[in-house]
Design an enzyme around this catalytic site. Structure first.
Site, PDB file in Angstrom:
ATOM      1  N   GLU A  10       0.854  -1.197   0.000  1.00 58.80           N
ATOM      2  CA  GLU A  10       0.000   0.000   0.000  1.00 58.80           C
ATOM      3  C   GLU A  10       0.883   1.238   0.000  1.00 58.80           C
ATOM      4  OE1 GLU A  10      -3.383   0.381   2.871  1.00 58.80           O
ATOM      5  OE2 GLU A  10      -3.069   2.522   2.525  1.00 58.80           O
ATOM      6  N   HIS A  12       2.149   4.629  -2.128  1.00 62.21           N
ATOM      7  CA  HIS A  12       1.461   5.498  -3.078  1.00 62.21           C
ATOM      8  C   HIS A  12       2.377   6.420  -3.877  1.00 62.21           C
ATOM      9  CE1 HIS A  12      -2.166   4.045  -1.247  1.00 62.21           C
ATOM     10  NE2 HIS A  12      -1.821   4.504  -0.066  1.00 62.21           N
ATOM     11  N   HIS A 154      -9.287   0.574  -0.680  1.00 61.25           N
ATOM     12  CA  HIS A 154      -8.544   1.559   0.126  1.00 61.25           C
ATOM     13  C   HIS A 154      -9.512   2.597   0.696  1.00 61.25           C
ATOM     14  CE1 HIS A 154      -5.904   5.056   0.821  1.00 61.25           C
ATOM     15  NE2 HIS A 154      -4.903   4.199   0.886  1.00 61.25           N
ATOM     16  N   ASP A 273       2.138   1.997   3.878  1.00 67.49           N
ATOM     17  CA  ASP A 273       1.325   3.171   3.533  1.00 67.49           C
ATOM     18  C   ASP A 273       2.238   4.385   3.337  1.00 67.49           C
ATOM     19  OD1 ASP A 273      -0.904   4.624   2.822  1.00 67.49           O
ATOM     20  OD2 ASP A 273      -1.836   4.627   4.802  1.00 67.49           O
TER      21      ASP A 273
END
Ligand code: MN
Length: 310
Positions: A10, A12, A154, A273
């Site tokens: 996860e 980004h 998400h 994340d």
């Protein structure tokens, strides 16, 4: 190429066209989101992360008009594909899908997986206020099941009515402290109640933040639902069969222990994340978490290798 031992799912980035459209301002955080090169790999190396499965940042293309969503999702996936090609073994991709046009989203998923080698897709919660259990989105899940790739659900900010009723007085709670969890937890529960997994028995869903409290709630939800509605299988059975959880932004021994107890260790996958969390604290946490070395290796990368066929 050796199999990656430490994988994160996860993580980004922001593609240039979506950054421009949203008018994102320069900031240290945005600088990390913009990077698909040395800044990112250096931050991975510091924490011994072999592979990032990268995805477009919230809200991706979920809230655009259909035509723009199709165009910009394609552009985003092409940018990410170039970065993956330039960093073999270090980067992989989850596709951005133009969910405002479900048929085009299904086609883009197929292009991303079959032509670009992506590992699945990530969807940023609501599409113009609609959850993905809406029947109009079925073509996307149908294609994911046919391609045998997972869809990562998400968080995104809750529906405006919820924002108003729940968070107007405490706006600081509307995102990661609570609002994201309510939004995504609701999203995943709705997918199960909609009959999605009876239609697509091989469908695989990934949820971050150790399931957004679902493992903690699973007994009660299953117990009370079993007395109120008729479902072909128990709620918890669907959850344990179709869901995989990541540790993104949830570096808690207690939450990890609960998730393993309810789901089985083979359903738990390491994630950070990034850049909303730093890599090193996540790495150090799982290095010291109360699990066997065999389970630690499975969570760090073994489970992701199997699910994503790395
Ligand atoms: Mn995230």
């Amino acid at each position: 190429m050796p199999q990656p031992k430490v994988v994160c799912l996860e993580e980004h980035f922001t593609s240039p066209k979506l950054r421009e459209l949203r008018g994102e301002k320069d900031s240290p955080l945005q600088c990390k989101l913009d990077d698909l090169g040395a800044l990112r790999t250096r931050a991975m190396d510091e924490a011994g992360i072999d592979l990032q499965v990268i995805s477009e940042n919230n809200p991706a293309t979920q809230n655009l008009d259909a035509e723009s969503a199709v165009k910009l999702a394609r552009a985003s996936n092409d940018v990410l594909h170039e970065a993956v090609r330039a960093h073999p073994g270090r980067f992989a991709g989850f596709a951005t899908l133009p969910t405002p046009d479900p048929k085009a989203a299904a086609d883009e998923l197929e292009r991303a997986v079959s032509k670009l080698g992506f590992k699945g897709a990530m969807i940023m919660g609501l599409t113009h206020g609609r959850f993905m259990d809406d029947k109009k989105f079925r073509p996307i899940f149908e294609r994911a099941a046919a391609l045998d790739v997972p869809v990562y659900i998400h968080p995104t900010p809750p529906h405006p009515a919820v924002m108003d009723a729940y968070f107007k007085d405490y706006p600081v709670l509307s995102g990661a402290p609570l609002g994201f969890t309510l939004e995504t937890l609701t999203h995943t529960y709705r997918l199960i109640l909609s009959g999605l997994f009876d239609e697509f028995p091989s469908l695989k869903i990934i949820v971050g933040h150790l399931g957004e409290t679902a493992p903690f709630l699973l007994w009660r939800t299953t117990d009370t639902l079993s007395r109120r509605i008729k479902m072909p299988r128990a709620f918890g059975d669907y959850y344990r069969t179709h869901f995989w959880l990541t540790t993104s932004g949830a570096f808690s021994d207690a939450a990890l222990t609960c998730s393993i107890a309810e789901m089985g260790v083979e359903r738990i996958m390491f994630s950070i994340d990034w850049p909303f969390q730093e890599n090193l604290p996540g790495r150090k946490w799982l290095d010291a978490a109360p699990v066997s070395e065999r389970d630690r290796a499975a969570i760090f990368g073994g489970n992701a290798q199997k699910l994503l066929k790395l």
